[in-house]
Design a protein around this motif. Structure first.
Motif, PDB file in Angstrom:
ATOM      1  N   SER A 154       0.954   4.213  -2.802  1.00  0.00           N
ATOM      2  CA  SER A 154       0.797   5.635  -2.472  1.00  0.00           C
ATOM      3  C   SER A 154       1.903   6.481  -3.094  1.00  0.00           C
ATOM      4  CB  SER A 154       0.779   5.837  -0.953  1.00  0.00           C
ATOM      5  OG  SER A 154       2.072   5.675  -0.401  1.00  0.00           O
ATOM      6  N   LYS A 172      -0.291   9.426  -6.120  1.00  0.00           N
ATOM      7  CA  LYS A 172      -0.520  10.414  -5.063  1.00  0.00           C
ATOM      8  C   LYS A 172      -1.947  10.946  -5.110  1.00  0.00           C
ATOM      9  CE  LYS A 172       3.507  10.739  -3.021  1.00  0.00           C
ATOM     10  NZ  LYS A 172       3.658  10.368  -1.592  1.00  0.00           N
ATOM     11  N   ARG A 173      -2.536  11.095  -3.921  1.00  0.00           N
ATOM     12  CA  ARG A 173      -3.868  11.670  -3.812  1.00  0.00           C
ATOM     13  C   ARG A 173      -3.774  13.198  -3.795  1.00  0.00           C
ATOM     14  NH1 ARG A 173      -7.893   8.757   0.244  1.00  0.00           N
ATOM     15  NH2 ARG A 173      -7.672   6.598  -0.407  1.00  0.00           N
ATOM     16  N   SER A 207       0.832  -1.208   0.000  1.00  0.00           N
ATOM     17  CA  SER A 207       0.000   0.000   0.000  1.00  0.00           C
ATOM     18  C   SER A 207       0.865   1.257   0.000  1.00  0.00           C
ATOM     19  CB  SER A 207      -0.956   0.012   1.199  1.00  0.00           C
ATOM     20  OG  SER A 207      -0.269   0.228   2.408  1.00  0.00           O
ATOM     21  N   TYR A 208       2.042   1.204   0.647  1.00  0.00           N
ATOM     22  CA  TYR A 208       2.934   2.361   0.622  1.00  0.00           C
ATOM     23  C   TYR A 208       3.499   2.556  -0.781  1.00  0.00           C
ATOM     24  CZ  TYR A 208       6.796   5.511   1.515  1.00  0.00           C
ATOM     25  OH  TYR A 208       7.658   6.569   1.467  1.00  0.00           O
ATOM     26  N   ASP A 214      -6.158  12.031   3.159  1.00  0.00           N
ATOM     27  CA  ASP A 214      -5.296  12.068   1.971  1.00  0.00           C
ATOM     28  C   ASP A 214      -3.848  12.357   2.360  1.00  0.00           C
ATOM     29  OD1 ASP A 214      -7.547  11.721   0.331  1.00  0.00           O
ATOM     30  OD2 ASP A 214      -7.888  13.874   0.191  1.00  0.00           O
ATOM     31  N   ILE A 235      -2.258   9.185   4.041  1.00  0.00           N
ATOM     32  CA  ILE A 235      -2.083   8.064   3.110  1.00  0.00           C
ATOM     33  C   ILE A 235      -0.941   8.351   2.137  1.00  0.00           C
ATOM     34  CG2 ILE A 235      -3.172   6.832   1.177  1.00  0.00           C
ATOM     35  CD1 ILE A 235      -5.791   6.926   2.760  1.00  0.00           C
ATOM     36  N   ASN A 236      -0.805   9.599   1.715  1.00  0.00           N
ATOM     37  CA  ASN A 236       0.307   9.950   0.815  1.00  0.00           C
ATOM     38  C   ASN A 236       1.665   9.719   1.459  1.00  0.00           C
ATOM     39  OD1 ASN A 236      -1.168  10.682  -1.423  1.00  0.00           O
ATOM     40  ND2 ASN A 236      -1.131  12.873  -1.002  1.00  0.00           N
ATOM     41  N   GLY A 247       0.949   5.360   3.321  1.00  0.00           N
ATOM     42  CA  GLY A 247       0.224   4.280   2.692  1.00  0.00           C
ATOM     43  C   GLY A 247      -1.084   3.992   3.425  1.00  0.00           C
ATOM     44  N   LYS A 248      -2.056   3.417   2.725  1.00  0.00           N
ATOM     45  CA  LYS A 248      -3.394   3.234   3.295  1.00  0.00           C
ATOM     46  C   LYS A 248      -3.407   2.234   4.446  1.00  0.00           C
ATOM     47  CE  LYS A 248      -8.229   2.623   2.007  1.00  0.00           C
ATOM     48  NZ  LYS A 248      -9.174   2.420   0.880  1.00  0.00           N
TER      49      LYS A 248
END
Length: 518
Positions: free
Chosen positions: A154, A158-159, A150-151, A166, A169-170, A173-174
């Motif tokens: 990310s 990018k969000r 997930s990282y 956001d 997570i950027n 990671g989620k």
């Protein structure tokens, strides 16, 4: 005739403003404090000679000005503290020629080890979360693989940073966000991270990311992390030492208050300001809750913005709407004096009776409402009346004023807190010797409600050239103590230099060098 300044609030910002005025100008300050004590959220609460720091205040800053301000007034210890002597523990001490022995004198800064960890799944994780072997072992291989993937995702995708979710997570990671950040953030703020602007992350954790964590870990492995006490090149979330007044932050601010009065400043307690009178974009006077009127040349406000705006009759409906929509989070600290703790020291740090070495512990366990746990013995051995035989704990709960937790009876809440700590295997209920409770209203200005429209308020207050908003609540900005001080220092500097704009005051804690995350 010398000019005068009225300062609303005797917290760090207000006291700093008064001291700066007295030492750098001929302006005479008068501080009006609504409560019966000074220090604001940085006060120290004394319960039977066991002292509580409301929220935990590490004396560390990336600002040389602030660091010098602190240590000029309260010098750094040159002789080991009580716990260092008991443990024959070596620490970095000041090289000053003048002896500063905390066992003989009170007005001294201690040098303390910084350790905060996360308590999750009934075990400890580094804070900030590190990519250590123990972290991987505690989380398990499946979750670690998910975090890695997930990282990586990310980094590639990018969000747009519309909110705090956001932002996190950027950087992490989620999966890591869901594991360590989402639930805890909701516990603290009472709203989901997706409902908090990204501004919060910018002010609190801007310099922190997995990349920074890896860099710090590599430095430690290869011995490249030996630093002086200033730790200038380290992200604040990663610092390993800090200064701390012998009897907590309130001890320092009581000293500043004493200096202010000795220099000719005045401090009036139980004096609530409720109204501002203006003329031609200048504040002329303020009125207290008893109807008394006070005139001055300059006005500093560290009172909550919502209360400040209520005091102006000439505000627009839009300014009132935005002000009324600003939110706050309050917190409750329960002090528990215990014989011992179930959890023990599993680190390389040397501690007395193998007690946990943490200053505070972030409680991630979902089955309790407890947010953070302070171990006051580790902040300063002098905070505890019987350091050798008891452990003095501070259980921190985040809430809204007048919600169910806030309105719970003192005895009921203390029992509730005791049971929660026993439930997650940190103490045994029968080991609790005593307890107390302290409620702190409007401790954290919220980044929700109408906060996105805060410029409406800024534009209104900025037009009053002799009004300066300073501090955390004064600016509705999640400033730490050093940032609050810098806003006051900057405001006084503007007066001296004749600078009319307030832009540099609002800029404090938006520039990289100022960022601090406890």
């Amino acid at each position: 005739m010398s000019k005068t300044a009225i300062i609303i609030g005797a917290g760090p910002a207000g006291l700093t403003a008064a001291y700066e005025l007295l030492t750098k100008t001929d302006i005479k300050p008068v501080i009006f404090e609504a409560t019966d004590d000074i220090g604001g959220i940085s006060k120290t609460f004394n319960y039977k000679q066991n002292r509580m720091d409301m929220g935990g205040h590490r004396f560390f800053s990336k600002s040389d000005t602030v660091m010098k301000w602190w240590t000029d007034l309260m010098p750094i210890q040159t002789v080991p503290s009580k716990d260092d002597i008991l443990l024959t523990r070596k620490i970095d001490l000041s090289k000053s020629d003048k002896e500063q022995d905390p066992n003989k004198t009170d007005d001294v800064m201690l040098v303390r080890n910084r350790l905060s960890r996360i308590y999750f799944l009934k075990t400890f994780f580094d804070y900030p979360v590190s990519l250590s072997f123990s972290t991987m072992k505690n989380l398990g291989i499946v979750r670690i693989i998910k975090i890695g993937f997930s990282y990586s995702y990310s980094l590639l995708f990018k969000r747009e940073e519309k909110n705090l979710e956001d932002f996190m997570i950027n950087r992490f990671g989620k999966e890591l966000y869901l594991t360590f950040f989402k639930d805890y953030t909701h516990k603290v703020w009472g709203v989901e991270p997706k409902d908090i602007p990204a501004d919060w992350g910018t002010q609190r954790i801007k310099g922190l990311s997995i990349v920074k964590l890896l860099q710090q870990a590599i430095k430690k492995v290869f011995g490249g992390n030996k630093q002086d006490l200033k730790q200038k090149n380290t992200e604040t979330s990663l610092i390993e030492k800090f200064f701390y007044p012998k009897y907590g932050p309130g001890h320092f601010w009581q000293l500043v208050a004493k200096k202010v009065q000795e220099l000719g400043g005045k401090i009036e307690l139980n004096k609530e300001i409720v109204k501002f009178e203006t003329e031609n974009n200048v504040v002329k006077s303020v009125i207290d809750s008893s109807g008394n009127k006070y005139e001055a040349d300059f006005f500093f406000s560290s009172m909550p913005v919502r209360n400040l705006i209520d005091g102006f009759d000439n505000k627009s409906d839009d300014v009132k709407r935005v002000s009324d929509g600003l939110g706050y989070r309050s917190f409750i600290t329960v002090g528990l004096l215990v014989k011992d703790m179930i959890i023990k020291n599993n680190t390389k740090l040397k501690t007395y009776k193998n007690r946990v070495p943490d200053d505070w512990i972030y409680i991630q366990e979902r089955e309790v409402k407890l947010g953070r746990l302070q171990v006051f013995n580790n902040w300063s051995p002098y905070l505890v009346n019987d350091y050798e035989n008891t452990v003095w704990l501070g259980l921190e709960y985040f809430c809204d004023e007048n919600d169910n937790m806030w309105n719970m009876k003192d005895e009921d809440f203390i029992n509730f807190a005791k049971k929660e700590l026993a439930k997650i295997k940190i103490i045994k209920e029968e080991d609790v010797l005593d307890g107390c409770i302290v409620r702190v209203p409007k401790a954290y200005p919220g980044y929700f409600g109408t906060y996105k429209e805060f410029d409406v308020i800024k534009n209104f207050v900025n037009k009053f050239e002799n009004l300066f908003l300073v501090g955390r609540n004064g600016m509705h900005k999640y400033n730490n103590m050093d940032h609050s001080m810098l806003t006051a220092i900057t405001a006084v500097s503007n007066i001296i230099k004749g600078i009319k704009t307030k832009d540099n005051i609002w800029a404090v804690n938006t520039e990289q060098e100022y960022h601090e995350s406890k």
